[in-house]
Design a protein around this motif. Structure first.
Motif, PDB file in Angstrom:
ATOM      1  N   ASP A  25       2.180   6.901   9.956  1.00  0.00           N
ATOM      2  CA  ASP A  25       1.663   8.270   9.890  1.00  0.00           C
ATOM      3  C   ASP A  25       0.456   8.412   8.969  1.00  0.00           C
ATOM      4  O   ASP A  25      -0.249   9.425   9.026  1.00  0.00           O
ATOM      5  CB  ASP A  25       2.762   9.232   9.414  1.00  0.00           C
ATOM      6  CG  ASP A  25       3.852   9.435  10.466  1.00  0.00           C
ATOM      7  OD1 ASP A  25       3.599   9.101  11.636  1.00  0.00           O
ATOM      8  OD2 ASP A  25       4.937   9.907  10.094  1.00  0.00           O
ATOM      9  N   ASP A  26       0.224   7.418   8.129  1.00  0.00           N
ATOM     10  CA  ASP A  26      -0.899   7.485   7.196  1.00  0.00           C
ATOM     11  C   ASP A  26      -2.213   7.004   7.815  1.00  0.00           C
ATOM     12  O   ASP A  26      -3.264   7.055   7.163  1.00  0.00           O
ATOM     13  CB  ASP A  26      -0.597   6.637   5.954  1.00  0.00           C
ATOM     14  CG  ASP A  26       0.564   7.207   5.147  1.00  0.00           C
ATOM     15  OD1 ASP A  26       0.453   8.363   4.699  1.00  0.00           O
ATOM     16  OD2 ASP A  26       1.584   6.510   4.988  1.00  0.00           O
ATOM     17  N   TYR A  27      -2.151   6.540   9.061  1.00  0.00           N
ATOM     18  CA  TYR A  27      -3.350   6.050   9.739  1.00  0.00           C
ATOM     19  C   TYR A  27      -3.743   6.987  10.872  1.00  0.00           C
ATOM     20  O   TYR A  27      -2.894   7.398  11.684  1.00  0.00           O
ATOM     21  CB  TYR A  27      -3.122   4.653  10.311  1.00  0.00           C
ATOM     22  CG  TYR A  27      -2.776   3.616   9.267  1.00  0.00           C
ATOM     23  CD1 TYR A  27      -3.732   3.189   8.353  1.00  0.00           C
ATOM     24  CD2 TYR A  27      -1.504   3.068   9.195  1.00  0.00           C
ATOM     25  CE1 TYR A  27      -3.422   2.241   7.388  1.00  0.00           C
ATOM     26  CE2 TYR A  27      -1.177   2.121   8.238  1.00  0.00           C
ATOM     27  CZ  TYR A  27      -2.138   1.713   7.337  1.00  0.00           C
ATOM     28  OH  TYR A  27      -1.826   0.781   6.380  1.00  0.00           O
ATOM     29  N   THR A  61       0.810  -1.223   0.000  1.00  0.00           N
ATOM     30  CA  THR A  61       0.000   0.000   0.000  1.00  0.00           C
ATOM     31  C   THR A  61       0.839   1.267   0.000  1.00  0.00           C
ATOM     32  O   THR A  61       0.354   2.331  -0.394  1.00  0.00           O
ATOM     33  CB  THR A  61      -0.921   0.036   1.233  1.00  0.00           C
ATOM     34  OG1 THR A  61      -0.112   0.073   2.422  1.00  0.00           O
ATOM     35  CG2 THR A  61      -1.829  -1.198   1.262  1.00  0.00           C
ATOM     36  N   TYR A  77       1.659   2.646   2.726  1.00  0.00           N
ATOM     37  CA  TYR A  77       1.245   3.376   3.923  1.00  0.00           C
ATOM     38  C   TYR A  77       2.167   3.053   5.096  1.00  0.00           C
ATOM     39  O   TYR A  77       2.454   1.888   5.378  1.00  0.00           O
ATOM     40  CB  TYR A  77      -0.190   3.013   4.323  1.00  0.00           C
ATOM     41  CG  TYR A  77      -1.254   3.384   3.324  1.00  0.00           C
ATOM     42  CD1 TYR A  77      -1.077   4.458   2.446  1.00  0.00           C
ATOM     43  CD2 TYR A  77      -2.451   2.674   3.261  1.00  0.00           C
ATOM     44  CE1 TYR A  77      -2.062   4.791   1.535  1.00  0.00           C
ATOM     45  CE2 TYR A  77      -3.445   3.007   2.354  1.00  0.00           C
ATOM     46  CZ  TYR A  77      -3.241   4.066   1.479  1.00  0.00           C
ATOM     47  OH  TYR A  77      -4.214   4.393   0.577  1.00  0.00           O
ATOM     48  N   ASP A  85      -9.909   9.941   6.680  1.00  0.00           N
ATOM     49  CA  ASP A  85      -9.044   9.287   7.654  1.00  0.00           C
ATOM     50  C   ASP A  85      -8.988   7.785   7.371  1.00  0.00           C
ATOM     51  O   ASP A  85      -9.985   7.173   7.000  1.00  0.00           O
ATOM     52  CB  ASP A  85      -9.569   9.498   9.083  1.00  0.00           C
ATOM     53  CG  ASP A  85      -9.228  10.864   9.637  1.00  0.00           C
ATOM     54  OD1 ASP A  85      -8.404  11.575   9.033  1.00  0.00           O
ATOM     55  OD2 ASP A  85      -9.807  11.235  10.685  1.00  0.00           O
ATOM     56  N   ARG A  86      -7.812   7.205   7.589  1.00  0.00           N
ATOM     57  CA  ARG A  86      -7.645   5.758   7.420  1.00  0.00           C
ATOM     58  C   ARG A  86      -7.465   5.091   8.775  1.00  0.00           C
ATOM     59  O   ARG A  86      -6.806   5.619   9.672  1.00  0.00           O
ATOM     60  CB  ARG A  86      -6.431   5.448   6.552  1.00  0.00           C
ATOM     61  CG  ARG A  86      -6.508   5.931   5.133  1.00  0.00           C
ATOM     62  CD  ARG A  86      -5.355   5.398   4.302  1.00  0.00           C
ATOM     63  NE  ARG A  86      -5.249   6.139   3.057  1.00  0.00           N
ATOM     64  CZ  ARG A  86      -4.434   7.178   2.874  1.00  0.00           C
ATOM     65  NH1 ARG A  86      -3.646   7.560   3.864  1.00  0.00           N
ATOM     66  NH2 ARG A  86      -4.404   7.808   1.718  1.00  0.00           N
ATOM     67  N   GLU A 141     -11.069   3.435   4.940  1.00  0.00           N
ATOM     68  CA  GLU A 141     -10.967   4.891   4.762  1.00  0.00           C
ATOM     69  C   GLU A 141     -12.362   5.484   4.942  1.00  0.00           C
ATOM     70  O   GLU A 141     -13.316   5.071   4.263  1.00  0.00           O
ATOM     71  CB  GLU A 141     -10.409   5.219   3.375  1.00  0.00           C
ATOM     72  CG  GLU A 141     -10.164   6.709   3.158  1.00  0.00           C
ATOM     73  CD  GLU A 141      -9.512   6.987   1.815  1.00  0.00           C
ATOM     74  OE1 GLU A 141     -10.037   7.846   1.065  1.00  0.00           O
ATOM     75  OE2 GLU A 141      -8.477   6.329   1.510  1.00  0.00           O
TER      76      GLU A 141
END
Length: 336
Positions: A256-258, A251, A253, A315-316, A334
């Motif tokens: 920090d991407d969550y 992905t 990700y 937001d994820r 998401e």
């Protein structure tokens, strides 16, 4: 002309807890008294980090907790029970061997959906969401209600016959009861964007509740949780990190991407070790185990419902499931 592939997401979340709250110190006292054992003060609490948990009343069943959560999620989303065309009771616990507990839930709600039970230990609820998504993508359903009701505290041994049994039964004293529900349906944006799983069935005997099936159909002995908690922890440590790394590579990700990282919680030391091994920032977690215990498959559902008010569109959330058998599962949702 082929229709474009739908995006399927979670559009409603809710959870339910029994009213009765039991401090771990009280649980330990009851077990020690029934067993005639002298246990060190606060041993259960210190070993697990669990201060208290909810325990269903004697006349409160897995279906009751699922019905409570389902009723809340339908009210939250403004849906009528007849709007649902797939209802999955996805839980490690069930009311009875037959019929499927999903029928009990449906009868109470007044829906007329296609129903079935989905069972895979503590990964049952995530598996249910995945199955609901798959059936919607396949055109077999348009709107699914996935529910769980967990009463694993009924698999805790009320008394112990010596230290050997105490070691094999101890993981059962982590349990707490709860229910959860999600509505799953097509969404315009976001939704469930990634799912991965890994199964290592050679470890199926490491822990479980081995009664109620054709091996041990009757008798109390096999209706209590039996297993090696330390062995299960080692297994998950050995195979879990690889799955999480694979998801990150595929992905792109990172942590920090969550907005949130929700992981099945057995004990506080297990959760601390998860943080240490994976490097996930602790503020991304929703810690429930200290106050609610190990809620089996409802653990992720309760966490998801609790964090939902904090989330914004885009937001994820990464959900990480661990289940006896053993299986691991990840899901990225998401917010739409």
């Amino acid at each position: 002309m082929t229709e474009p592939l739908k995006t399927v997401g979670i559009t409603g979340t809710a959870y339910a807890l029994p009213a009765r709250e039991v401090p771990t110190a009280d649980l330990q006292r009851r077990v020690a008294t029934a067993s005639g054992l002298m246990l060190p003060p606060r041993m259960f609490e210190q070993a697990t980090g669990i201060r208290r948990r909810r325990i269903a009343a004697d006349d409160e069943y897995a279906s009751d907790l699922a019905i409570d959560a389902a009723t809340k999620v339908l009210a939250e989303t403004g849906r009528d029970p007849l709007d649902i065309d797939l209802l999955l009771f996805a839980s490690a616990t069930r009311d009875m061997a037959e019929p499927a507990t999903a029928h009990v839930v449906q009868a109470a709600l007044g829906s007329r959906a296609h129903v079935m039970d989905v069972t895979n230990a503590c990964n049952s609820f995530l598996n249910g969401i995945d199955l609901a998504r798959s059936m919607i993508l396949a055109g077999r359903a348009t709107r699914a209600l996935v529910v769980t009701g967990e009463t694993p505290t009924r698999a805790m041994r009320p008394r112990l016959d010596g230290l050997a049994q105490a070691r094999s039964a101890f993981a059962g004293y982590t349990f707490g009861d709860a229910g959860a529900a999600v509505l799953v349906e097509p969404v315009a944006t976001g939704g469930i964007v990634d799912i991965d799983s890994e199964t290592h069935s050679e470890h199926w005997a490491a822990g479980g509740i081995f009664g109620g099936g054709s091996r041990h159909p009757r008798g109390d002995e096999h209706t209590y949780f039996t297993g090696d908690g330390h062995r299960l922890r080692r297994i998950f440590e050995q195979i879990g990190a690889g799955l999480i790394e694979r998801v990150a590579r595929r992905t792109g990700y990172g942590w920090d991407d969550y907005a949130k990282v929700l992981v099945h919680q057995v004990t506080l030391p297990y959760l601390d070790r998860f943080v240490q091994v994976t490097g996930v920032p602790r503020d991304k977690l929703e810690v429930t185990v200290t106050e609610l215990g190990n809620m089996a498959s409802a653990s992720l559902g309760v966490q998801l419902a609790r964090v939902r008010p904090q989330l914004e569109t885009g937001d994820r959330v990464l959900l990480i499931g661990l289940g006896g058998g053993v299986s691991l599962m990840t899901m990225i949702w998401e917010v739409s």
